[in-house]
Design a protein around this motif. Sequence first.
Motif, PDB file in Angstrom:
ATOM      1  N   TRP A 102       0.803  -1.220   0.000  1.00 27.43           N
ATOM      2  CA  TRP A 102       0.000   0.000   0.000  1.00 27.43           C
ATOM      3  C   TRP A 102       0.828   1.258   0.000  1.00 27.43           C
ATOM      4  CZ3 TRP A 102      -4.813   0.544  -1.522  1.00 27.43           C
ATOM      5  CH2 TRP A 102      -5.545  -0.634  -1.693  1.00 27.43           C
ATOM      6  N   GLN A 139      -3.894   1.419   3.434  1.00 28.73           N
ATOM      7  CA  GLN A 139      -5.015   0.910   2.635  1.00 28.73           C
ATOM      8  C   GLN A 139      -6.290   1.659   2.981  1.00 28.73           C
ATOM      9  OE1 GLN A 139      -5.800  -3.294   2.847  1.00 28.73           O
ATOM     10  NE2 GLN A 139      -7.861  -3.056   2.057  1.00 28.73           N
ATOM     11  N   MET A 159      -6.329   5.050   1.468  1.00 29.40           N
ATOM     12  CA  MET A 159      -6.534   5.070   0.020  1.00 29.40           C
ATOM     13  C   MET A 159      -7.978   4.748  -0.347  1.00 29.40           C
ATOM     14  SD  MET A 159      -3.931   6.233  -1.372  1.00 29.40           S
ATOM     15  CE  MET A 159      -3.844   7.230   0.090  1.00 29.40           C
ATOM     16  N   VAL A 160      -8.615   3.894   0.417  1.00 25.18           N
ATOM     17  CA  VAL A 160     -10.023   3.605   0.141  1.00 25.18           C
ATOM     18  C   VAL A 160     -10.845   4.868   0.365  1.00 25.18           C
ATOM     19  CG1 VAL A 160     -12.037   2.367   0.978  1.00 25.18           C
ATOM     20  CG2 VAL A 160      -9.914   1.134   0.590  1.00 25.18           C
ATOM     21  N   LYS A 205      -1.561   5.618 -15.015  1.00 27.08           N
ATOM     22  CA  LYS A 205      -2.530   5.897 -13.958  1.00 27.08           C
ATOM     23  C   LYS A 205      -2.243   5.019 -12.747  1.00 27.08           C
ATOM     24  CE  LYS A 205      -5.716   2.646 -15.924  1.00 27.08           C
ATOM     25  NZ  LYS A 205      -5.888   1.880 -14.706  1.00 27.08           N
ATOM     26  N   ALA A 206      -2.884   5.376 -11.663  1.00 28.19           N
ATOM     27  CA  ALA A 206      -2.662   4.638 -10.424  1.00 28.19           C
ATOM     28  C   ALA A 206      -3.872   3.783 -10.104  1.00 28.19           C
ATOM     29  CB  ALA A 206      -2.414   5.609  -9.281  1.00 28.19           C
ATOM     30  N   ALA A 207      -3.656   2.686  -9.404  1.00 31.91           N
ATOM     31  CA  ALA A 207      -4.778   1.855  -8.982  1.00 31.91           C
ATOM     32  C   ALA A 207      -4.473   1.302  -7.600  1.00 31.91           C
ATOM     33  CB  ALA A 207      -4.975   0.713  -9.978  1.00 31.91           C
ATOM     34  N   GLN A 208      -5.533   0.929  -6.903  1.00 28.05           N
ATOM     35  CA  GLN A 208      -5.351   0.488  -5.515  1.00 28.05           C
ATOM     36  C   GLN A 208      -4.425  -0.706  -5.377  1.00 28.05           C
ATOM     37  OE1 GLN A 208      -8.208   1.348  -6.743  1.00 28.05           O
ATOM     38  NE2 GLN A 208      -9.234   2.702  -5.296  1.00 28.05           N
ATOM     39  N   ALA A 209      -4.639  -1.701  -6.219  1.00 33.59           N
ATOM     40  CA  ALA A 209      -3.914  -2.960  -5.993  1.00 33.59           C
ATOM     41  C   ALA A 209      -2.542  -2.967  -6.635  1.00 33.59           C
ATOM     42  CB  ALA A 209      -4.744  -4.121  -6.527  1.00 33.59           C
ATOM     43  N   MET A 210      -2.100  -1.811  -7.117  1.00 32.61           N
ATOM     44  CA  MET A 210      -0.882  -1.815  -7.919  1.00 32.61           C
ATOM     45  C   MET A 210       0.356  -2.308  -7.165  1.00 32.61           C
ATOM     46  SD  MET A 210      -0.606   2.289  -8.226  1.00 32.61           S
ATOM     47  CE  MET A 210       0.955   2.434  -9.046  1.00 32.61           C
ATOM     48  N   ASP A 254       0.390  -4.725  -4.743  1.00 38.44           N
ATOM     49  CA  ASP A 254       0.296  -6.103  -4.241  1.00 38.44           C
ATOM     50  C   ASP A 254       1.348  -7.051  -4.814  1.00 38.44           C
ATOM     51  OD1 ASP A 254      -1.713  -5.277  -2.713  1.00 38.44           O
ATOM     52  OD2 ASP A 254      -3.316  -6.435  -3.663  1.00 38.44           O
ATOM     53  N   PRO A 255       1.610  -6.992  -6.118  1.00 40.38           N
ATOM     54  CA  PRO A 255       2.533  -8.008  -6.645  1.00 40.38           C
ATOM     55  C   PRO A 255       4.004  -7.715  -6.346  1.00 40.38           C
ATOM     56  CG  PRO A 255       1.199  -6.984  -8.392  1.00 40.38           C
ATOM     57  CD  PRO A 255       1.067  -6.163  -7.183  1.00 40.38           C
ATOM     58  N   TYR A 256       4.289  -6.757  -5.477  1.00 39.02           N
ATOM     59  CA  TYR A 256       5.696  -6.397  -5.290  1.00 39.02           C
ATOM     60  C   TYR A 256       6.294  -6.802  -3.955  1.00 39.02           C
ATOM     61  CZ  TYR A 256       5.541  -4.137  -9.708  1.00 39.02           C
ATOM     62  OH  TYR A 256       5.443  -3.941 -11.061  1.00 39.02           O
ATOM     63  N   ALA A 260     -10.832  -2.965  -1.466  1.00 37.82           N
ATOM     64  CA  ALA A 260      -9.841  -2.034  -1.974  1.00 37.82           C
ATOM     65  C   ALA A 260      -9.630  -2.114  -3.484  1.00 37.82           C
ATOM     66  CB  ALA A 260      -8.525  -2.232  -1.232  1.00 37.82           C
ATOM     67  N   ILE A 277     -15.427   0.089  -4.547  1.00 41.37           N
ATOM     68  CA  ILE A 277     -15.682   1.397  -3.947  1.00 41.37           C
ATOM     69  C   ILE A 277     -16.860   2.058  -4.657  1.00 41.37           C
ATOM     70  CG2 ILE A 277     -14.715   3.707  -3.644  1.00 41.37           C
ATOM     71  CD1 ILE A 277     -11.979   2.298  -3.253  1.00 41.37           C
ATOM     72  N   ASP A 300      -6.277  -6.424 -13.438  1.00 40.06           N
ATOM     73  CA  ASP A 300      -5.575  -5.314 -12.802  1.00 40.06           C
ATOM     74  C   ASP A 300      -4.688  -4.672 -13.860  1.00 40.06           C
ATOM     75  OD1 ASP A 300      -4.034  -3.813 -10.922  1.00 40.06           O
ATOM     76  OD2 ASP A 300      -2.564  -5.433 -10.959  1.00 40.06           O
ATOM     77  N   PRO A 351      -1.884  -2.620 -14.025  1.00 40.77           N
ATOM     78  CA  PRO A 351      -0.425  -2.786 -14.117  1.00 40.77           C
ATOM     79  C   PRO A 351      -0.024  -4.214 -14.464  1.00 40.77           C
ATOM     80  CG  PRO A 351      -1.032  -1.637 -12.096  1.00 40.77           C
ATOM     81  CD  PRO A 351      -2.297  -2.103 -12.723  1.00 40.77           C
ATOM     82  N   ASN A 410     -10.164   4.829 -14.140  1.00 42.24           N
ATOM     83  CA  ASN A 410     -10.383   3.607 -13.393  1.00 42.24           C
ATOM     84  C   ASN A 410     -11.823   3.187 -13.183  1.00 42.24           C
ATOM     85  OD1 ASN A 410      -7.816   2.809 -13.039  1.00 42.24           O
ATOM     86  ND2 ASN A 410      -7.513   3.900 -11.127  1.00 42.24           N
TER      87      ASN A 410
END
Lengths: 326, 326, 351, 519
Positions: free
Chosen positions: B81, B142, B145-146, B246-251, B253-255, C45, C50, C203, C205, C324
């Motif tokens: 997050w 988190q 951000m929500v 662009k940005a997203a919430q779950a971006m 997670d995979p890191y 999330a 949302i 998703d 990305p 989004n």
Amino acid sequence: MTEWRYLVNDNRGTLLAIAIFVVMFTIYVSNHPAGLTSNVVTTASNKGVLLAFVAMAQTLVVLTAGIDLSVGMIFVLTNCLASGLVFGTALETTIGVVAVLGAGLGCGALNGLIVIYGRLQPIVTTIATGAVFYGIALALRPVPGGEVNPVLADALTGKLFGFFPASLATLILVVLVVWIPFRRSVLGRAAYAVGSSDQAAYMSGVPIKAGKFAAYALGGLLASIGGLFLTFFTYSGEASAANGNTYTLFAIAAVVLGGVSLYGGVGSAIGAIFGALAFRTIGDLLFVFDLEPLWQPLFQGVVLFAAVCLGSLRLIQVRNRLEYFR
Amino acid sequence: MSSDHLSQTSRVPMFRRIDPAVLIAFGCIVALLLVGSLYSSSFLSPEYLLQQLKVASFLGVIATGMMMVILLGHIDLSVPWVVAVGGMMSTAMAAYGPLGEALAIPFGVLCGVILGLVSGIGVAYLRIPSMIITLAVNAVAQGLMVVHTGGFSPQDAASGAMRYLATGFIIPGVPNAVLVWGVVGAVAVFVLTRTTFGRSIYGIGNQERAAYLSGIDARRAVMLVFATAGGLSAFGGVLLAGYASKAAQAMGDPYLLPAIAAVVLGGTSILGGRGTYLGTVAGVILITLLQSILSVMQMPEAGRQIIYGAVIVAMLLLYGREKLLR
Amino acid sequence: EGPEIVAGPAADAECFVPWSADTKFFKYPAKEGPYRIALANGYIANTWRIQMIKTAKAYAEQPEVAEKLEEFKVVSTGEDVAAQISAINNFIDSGYDAIVVNAQNPKAFAPVIKRAKDAGVILVAFDNILDTEDAINVNVDQKGLGVLWGEWLAKHLPDGGKILEVRGVQGTSVDRDRHEGVHETLNATGKTWEIVEVDGKWDDPTAQKVTADAIAVHKAFDGITAQGGDTGIVQAMIDAGHPMVPFGGETENGFRKFCAEYSDKGLKCSSAGTGPAQVAVAIKTAIAALEGQVVPQSVKLPTAIVEDPNFKEGENFYPGQSDNFFVGNSFPTCGINFTAQEIMGQSEAND
Amino acid sequence: MAPSEPLFRMEGISKRYGGVHALEKAELAVEAGRIHALLGENGAGKSTLIKVMSGVVAPDEGRMTLDGREIAFDSPAAANRAGIVCIFQELSLIPDLSVADNIAISNPPTRFGLIDRRRQRRIAEDALARAGAEDIHPRALVKDLPLSRRQMVEIAKALARDPRILILDEATSALTQADVTRIFDVLKRLRADGLALLYISHRMHEITELADDCTVFRNGRNVATYLAGTKTDNEVVEMMIGREYSHIFPAKPETADMRKPPVLEVRNLSWNDRVKDISFAVRPGEVVGLGGLDGQGQRELLLALFGVLRGVTGDLIIDGKPTTISSPRFAKSERVGMALIPEDRKTEGLMLPMSVRDNLSFATLDRLSRGGIIDTAAEHAKIEEMIRLLAIRTAGTGIPVGALSGGNQQKVVIAKWLMRGPRIILLNDPTRGIDVGTKQEIYQLLRRLADAGDAIIFYSTDYDELIGCCDRVLVLYDGAVKRELIGDGITEHALVASALNIDEGNGGGAMAATVAAGT
Ligand SMILES: Nc1ncnc2c1ncn2[C@@H]1O[C@H](COP(=O)(O)OP(=O)(O)OP(=O)(O)O)[C@@H](O)[C@H]1O
Ligand SMILES: Nc1ncnc2c1ncn2[C@@H]1O[C@H](COP(=O)(O)OP(=O)(O)OP(=O)(O)O)[C@@H](O)[C@H]1O
Ligand SMILES: [Mg+2]
Ligand SMILES: [Mg+2]
């Protein structure tokens, strides 16, 4: 008198966890529209017990100064397995249960073997084996489904004598059958000893490998009891990576709230259980307070944050700054 | 005897011997590419390799922060997050006219620094285990951000500068993202090897008590490292947002797990105090390639996870295991 | 206990379309309003969820709905199914009249469904529905979406070709259904299709990364279909200089922006899906059921489809807005007419 | 007939670490009913030999026999089973377990497969009693005990295993005289019971008092074995270091210069009931000793001065100016110029895996850098200088400091602080486990520093050191200064008597000035 002081001193973390849980649960129940009914307690217990099993599993490994980031995946894998094995006649069901528990034991044992004989760091080992376990789970259950013996499932998620949550009774039974004997056994002591100082343990002729192995393997077993219970609770299996990671992380939080030291050698599964129950109650608080839906995750985060910081109060007492640095 | 040792000490090697782990990691990279080229010769094409390097640079920036934290003997579980915060806050800022565009990147990074600072204060001053405080910070981030997505301007398009940084080319053929990683890496190497701060990081990672008694402000250093790691995670988020526009919430997670795995595969000790940045570079490329090759080879997800986990374990076993006590 | 099984049609036949010809119809005993309704959400999330929650709140606050509701409560329990089950149990024990749920796992709710039925609580599932005949499902034809995309590609590539299929999260039924829809449709054409599958996890990305990888290795595709993360996929094509090709995808605003922009370069899109506003349909269904009206056990939601060349600025996509959000946010047949912009776009409010 | 076979014999034992011959064809024979001392300077191979003997280290070659039968151990546990029990130099206690758990660790009593805690408790109480350490509660956690108590637990733990051969590797190095006396009684009793004892110590007087046989090691070989008492101390030391050996302590100046103003003055310092109302002053050029039984507040006093403790009350005056030191960072700053050589070099003094170079410069980085960037040339120069000054024996500055012998590690700790050129040097038992040769170098260094105008406060558990090195000694008892001994008044008798809080009635410390305790 001094004996009593030693008893309190040895179990400080556990006692604190119990206190946190009692306070939170009291707040929860006293604000619940239905009040303290046996249904409310059973619901809370079913949910809490799931995490409690996984947290116990994590505790065993953490005591040896390791960490198991695959517990959540063992939990998911055994859930998938159980949804394909635990049904049919009483005999078939029994065989299924044994197979599921055996699989959990095997996963834990694999972790243990790699950590002990491969001499790899637990944290990376279990990240990797976690991926493997998840892969197997996904192969077993590409989409959610499966079934479970409904009689057994209802019995274990229902109530005993009409009021006592059966899940709680199962948890107590597991504590008595798995945790207490482990804690009192030579292997259990070895696990604590390795966690506290592996060098000293080796020098003292402690059965290090056996102790560690037992901790990892029993950890796998406990995680599989959790997985089994999830199956009873949901009547199905699901290979959800998100769920697995969630439980892994929640279990770490529960273990810490429960007074188990992540540095190893200190703490008890009883503490972790109350840590898990307390952690679950954080989520339940959402239910009784009327919070804007989008603010709920933040509320949970903040409560967790506050609970985590609670342990730092002891720092006020520290008079010797060297104690900051262990 | 004494003249003997003097002649030796005066030849202090400027370059320390390359860690065998790093060599093996690079060896594995070559092996992976060869295996991949059996499937399709495109795996050796410059486009593919550059594409991998570009994608690796996001993980590379994030893993840089993770490495510093791991060198301290801590861990940062708030990556998912904090990455998202970096991406979402920078894009949000970019909505506020030209000034917003200009401030977008620094603002995103600053938000990460602040979150890292909170973790850092928890670890350094409140002595909360990093594993749990960063988990809590992750939960709070988190939640924030929500709330942000639901309640405030959901502008999430990357600014031109972000796009350029992540996808443009200053040097023809070399994506800017790779250059950015190069700069971040060069600074990291310089800080780790040539500055008092870097020396303190290694010192604290090896023995925090001794570092403190040597008159190092160990707690401040720990706090700063976490802040830096937060900033780097957020910067990774900024780059990712630029990459995806662009940005997203779950971006983020995979890191998390790949970042830890990359650092450890690169030979950095998870217990702290030991590791080189070159190793982290190797680990990052290795993980990126592995994921990419498995994905492109059309392996079903289940098989992919199993192979991914197995390869990591196998590779770590190759590295030579930890030293035995005996 | 439980509803009476009756013959159709449903009370509001335009909105409450039965799933198939053999769908049962329920008539619950009418209850005195106003009602207490709860929404048990799981994961929160991501933008879809949302937007869904905001739509639910907005719908519940509309005067004609609000007057029927004594309480509308939302709880999000995260990714953990057990927590969601417990939340529903809690709602049942606390005497809510109806519970609307976006289930984390379609199979997991059997015991709760039974409890709800015994307690006379109406359970309505949407998006991720429940695998049961004992609760009301507000259904999206996931496989139908796959079919739609498959047909779109088949139409634009009459001779078959090389397709990139970007899947969602494996292990979910939505992913499987959409995937099967695409494959069955393409295979039925009898043409030669080479389908390269990668996992985009719905998703942007991730989808962008795997697409970039696939392009680097496979060089060129003749068509693309994706279940989500579509904006990222087009972005990856642009970054790699991949020629624009026919694309069957979801309803993200960003995707539609690209579709409009690159239409003449060959990006021929079919953008289809059902937006988060289906939660409103679910609430509407719950209220109707509580009032004793006839409702189908399984409601079929209309799909919001926009296909090339019908992308219209300000109507079915919004250039000035975030990439989004999911554009399809209204169900006119149900009288639900939020635009996504109203729900998510705060530009008016903020300025 | 050959003389009867000894209880235990090692022949031709070799062990190499890389290029280092830790042991080279070493021999040793141990007889039942005798105490056998091993002597040798740091790195001579003593610890390695007993590690081989107790199964911690596998030898490269050589054979061992017990009761005439050849044996080999693959773990410490195997050696334990054969009756060989070792008390290692590094403690082998498990910090988070209780004293009783530790004492019974290798072979806990069980009932129905589970540990019988009641019986374990009795075993522990028994063993503690045999070691003369009844004051330790069996339920106490080891990590809560001071070092000297832990060492007693270690000894009790060894006794609980009923060894046939008991090995003590510098087991008394952290103990005070009183504890040592008690331990010696125990050891003598065990000898009478027919055990074989192997005793390693760098304290000559202990060996004189205890040993029956002695073996001297040098460079991994046993160079001589003789009956105790047949060689003079000087002869022994010369065998150990392989050269002539003269006076161990440097000469003290006749009187310290009392006219100089004190660098450091302490008034009514108290902390947490562990340090009580301590006042004293130290002038440049003075070496002030801290004496007394272990754990009487000496360590806390040093830590309080160095800014480590919180909640210290009283006044601290540096160069005549009241000063509050709240961190080691401030303590080492220009304004104060203090250095602390800590008690435990492994956890407090050094980062063992880091290089000699990094360790040496660690405390001085602020001076060796500009804007946070290290000036490596200056660093190297400084490091070379310190290595030469203290004659640190290392194979290079790039090797891990953990690879040095203990004595050389200790020198690195000292060098690391001397590099800053401190004016006030606090030393916390700096010669523990250091061989005579190195000790001598350290004593001389201290005197040189004092002569150059430094103020030194020196805590030691070794009375000889206090007598040999200090101009004054403050004897602490229960956190307060019990007596101050000056010059010739620093005698073993006076030190012991005041340490035990015995009233000075019958002479001995004629020059001793009594300080009212706890005023
Ligand atoms: N694990 C090891 N790795 C490398 N070298 C070692 C190791 N153990 C011992 N040595 C070397 O073997 C030699 C003998 O060491 P040992 O510890 O036996 O000395 P010692 O006689 O016990 O010294 P001290 O009096 O300092 O305890 C030393 O030179 C040391 O450098
Ligand atoms: N990694 C290593 N490489 C080389 N030598 C080592 C290493 N680790 C330990 N040693 C050697 O092992 C020996 C035993 O280590 P130990 O910690 O007992 O030191 P020591 O010399 O016995 O300490 P002391 O001087 O206090 O008696 C030391 O002499 C040290 O030189
Ligand atoms: Mg030794
Ligand atoms: Mg030694």
